[in-house]
Design an enzyme around this catalytic site. Structure first.
Site, PDB file in Angstrom:
ATOM      1  N   TYR A 130      -4.805   9.615  -2.422  1.00  0.00           N
ATOM      2  CA  TYR A 130      -5.772  10.701  -1.433  1.00  0.00           C
ATOM      3  C   TYR A 130      -5.914  12.575  -2.092  1.00  0.00           C
ATOM      4  O   TYR A 130      -5.768  12.870  -0.161  1.00  0.00           O
ATOM      5  CB  TYR A 130      -6.111  10.101  -0.212  1.00  0.00           C
ATOM      6  CG  TYR A 130      -6.734   8.474  -0.556  1.00  0.00           C
ATOM      7  CD1 TYR A 130      -6.776   8.287  -1.451  1.00  0.00           C
ATOM      8  CD2 TYR A 130      -6.559   7.766   0.240  1.00  0.00           C
ATOM      9  CE1 TYR A 130      -7.379   7.166  -1.921  1.00  0.00           C
ATOM     10  CE2 TYR A 130      -7.127   6.567   0.381  1.00  0.00           C
ATOM     11  CZ  TYR A 130      -7.437   5.810  -0.783  1.00  0.00           C
ATOM     12  OH  TYR A 130      -8.098   4.278  -0.867  1.00  0.00           O
ATOM     13  N   LYS A 185       3.791   0.137  -7.790  1.00  0.00           N
ATOM     14  CA  LYS A 185       3.486  -0.731  -8.886  1.00  0.00           C
ATOM     15  C   LYS A 185       4.870   0.180  -9.960  1.00  0.00           C
ATOM     16  O   LYS A 185       4.216   1.206 -10.446  1.00  0.00           O
ATOM     17  CB  LYS A 185       1.601  -0.046  -9.184  1.00  0.00           C
ATOM     18  CG  LYS A 185       1.584  -0.730  -9.645  1.00  0.00           C
ATOM     19  CD  LYS A 185       1.859  -2.575 -10.406  1.00  0.00           C
ATOM     20  CE  LYS A 185       0.572  -2.881 -11.381  1.00  0.00           C
ATOM     21  NZ  LYS A 185       1.208  -4.260 -11.309  1.00  0.00           N
ATOM     22  N   ASP A 218      -0.209  -5.616  -6.503  1.00  0.00           N
ATOM     23  CA  ASP A 218      -0.754  -6.879  -6.783  1.00  0.00           C
ATOM     24  C   ASP A 218      -0.408  -8.251  -6.035  1.00  0.00           C
ATOM     25  O   ASP A 218      -0.844  -8.542  -5.310  1.00  0.00           O
ATOM     26  CB  ASP A 218      -1.136  -7.383  -8.099  1.00  0.00           C
ATOM     27  CG  ASP A 218       0.041  -6.941  -9.300  1.00  0.00           C
ATOM     28  OD1 ASP A 218       0.999  -6.185  -8.166  1.00  0.00           O
ATOM     29  OD2 ASP A 218      -0.813  -6.563 -10.419  1.00  0.00           O
ATOM     30  N   ASP A 242      -4.411   1.970   2.620  1.00  0.00           N
ATOM     31  CA  ASP A 242      -5.413   1.659   2.800  1.00  0.00           C
ATOM     32  C   ASP A 242      -6.323   0.409   2.383  1.00  0.00           C
ATOM     33  O   ASP A 242      -6.782  -0.446   2.880  1.00  0.00           O
ATOM     34  CB  ASP A 242      -6.606   3.113   1.683  1.00  0.00           C
ATOM     35  CG  ASP A 242      -7.625   2.898   2.194  1.00  0.00           C
ATOM     36  OD1 ASP A 242      -7.877   2.338   3.418  1.00  0.00           O
ATOM     37  OD2 ASP A 242      -8.567   3.287   2.165  1.00  0.00           O
ATOM     38  N   ASP A 246      -6.900  -3.162   5.167  1.00  0.00           N
ATOM     39  CA  ASP A 246      -8.217  -3.962   5.455  1.00  0.00           C
ATOM     40  C   ASP A 246      -8.011  -5.308   5.195  1.00  0.00           C
ATOM     41  O   ASP A 246      -8.763  -5.840   5.398  1.00  0.00           O
ATOM     42  CB  ASP A 246      -9.822  -3.061   3.973  1.00  0.00           C
ATOM     43  CG  ASP A 246      -9.747  -1.770   4.608  1.00  0.00           C
ATOM     44  OD1 ASP A 246      -9.210  -1.317   6.092  1.00  0.00           O
ATOM     45  OD2 ASP A 246     -11.340  -1.273   4.375  1.00  0.00           O
TER      46      ASP A 246
END
Ligand code: ATP
Length: 350
Positions: A130, A185, A218, A242, A246
């Site tokens: 971002y 990752k 993941d 982010d 959630d």
């Protein structure tokens, strides 16, 4: 008596309604002998853009910097056109906050997919995917630049280990080691996540009492769902954090109860995770708990752990009793009735 000046940015939609509820709870705390508060209510958000042409006035930012802490409602940033201001970006930049903290915890009396979740996502909020650096390569290809710096990664990692240390003291002084799980990752993002993990490992060396581990993003998402109790503090770059926060909110008690804080070296601001909820704005039925719990986080940050515990406990008491609850929790109480119940529970605790 201890007194704090709080800059309140109510924002748009249900923001003013829920920040008013949080102020009522803070004032009740003061009346019951806790710290006292003065408020500077400042404009920011889409409504401010419509009124003044810019969504984050300099004067609001100055008031935020001058206050001891900042409480935000919600801002309808999606409606602000380019050039109209980026209130959350301006806040993060102006207040030099580099990381956010989002706790996810199941609460007795509230139906949630996981009764076992009790974790905190500590997320870098200024860079990563971002970073807002995007360009068109040609008509058929676009690029986003994922910036990762050692400085921001180190600061975020330190906040994660400090959070784990504080939780270890508070939640399980006698047993279990605190744990920080850094998410990456690395197989694909070798340089950027390589640097992020290196910074995290360097900070981890300063905290021998906190277990340090790493997870692929993941695998972490799946394990949060299958074995949420494993996680204590999750340390993540911007986009990964982010998404994981959630997942945490979804596994715990939902948006109406999710609180957050954005923390820097000098300044900090606190806000509910939910947005402006235009569908219920003005009806007086918004769940005020997320904002009240954000105010409790603010008190913890201001060095008032007893007051923070009392407010969190009062919210838990009301939810556990289950008589008064807003529509999002299956009840039909108004925001004011929910706030009255929290205040009554708070007074009973003090
Ligand atoms: P925004 O664009 O500002 O993010 P949104 O509607 O897309 O707004 P939210 O505001 O987070 O996203 O709302 C998502 C759903 O959750 C809506 O149905 C809303 O009414 C509900 N909701 C959000 N916050 C609350 C709250 N505090 N109390 C009750 N319901 C809420």
């Amino acid at each position: 008596m201890t007194s704090f000046s709080i800059c309140v940015l109510p924002g748009d939609g249900i923001g003013p309604e829920v920040t008013d509820c949080a102020r009522r709870v803070l004032d009740a705390l003061a009346l019951a002998g806790g710290p006292s508060f003065t408020y500077q209510v400042q404009p920011a958000g889409h409504g401010t853009f419509l009124a003044d042409g810019y969504a984050m006035p300099e004067s609001s930012l100055a008031a935020a910097k001058a206050a001891d802490a900042v409480l935000l409602g919600a801002m309808d940033v999606a409606q602000i056109p380019p050039g109209g201001g980026d209130p959350l970006g301006d806040m993060r930049k102006g207040l030099e906050v580099g990381a956010s903290i989002r706790p996810s915890r199941a609460i007795a009396g509230v139906a949630s997919p996981s009764a076992d979740i009790d974790c905190v996502v500590v997320r870098e909020v200024t860079e990563g995917l971002y970073s807002r650096i995007e360009y068109m390569v040609d008509d058929n290809a676009a690029c986003a630049v994922r910036v990762i710096t050692r400085e921001a990664s180190t600061k975020t990692a330190r906040l994660a280990f400090e959070t784990a240390t504080a939780r270890q003291r508070r939640l399980n002084p006698a047993h279990k080691k605190g744990r920080v799980t850094a998410v990456h990752k690395i197989g694909v993002l070798k340089l950027t996540d390589g640097l992020f993990l290196e910074a995290a490992r360097t900070v981890a060396a300063d905290y021998p009492d906190i277990e340090f581990e790493t997870r692929n993003i993941d695998a972490c998402a799946m394990e949060m769902i299958r074995e949420p109790a494993h996680f204590d503090v999750i340390l993540a770059t911007n986009a990964f954090g982010d998404i994981l926060s959630d997942i945490g909110a979804g596994l715990a008690a939902g948006l109406g109860l999710a609180a957050s804080g954005c923390i820097g070296d000098r300044w900090a601001y606190f806000e509910p995770v939910h947005g402006t909820a235009p569908d219920i704005t003005g009806k007086g039925v918004a769940n005020p708990c997320a904002t009240v719990l954000s105010a409790a986080m603010m008190l913890r940050h201001l060095g008032q752990p007893d007051s923070a515990d009392a407010i969190e406990g009062a919210v838990e008491d009301v939810l556990a009793t289950g008589v008064i609850r807003t529509g999002d929790l299956g009840g039909n109480a108004t925001s004011a009735q929910m706030t009255d119940a929290i205040i009554a529970a708070l007074e009973a605790r003090l």
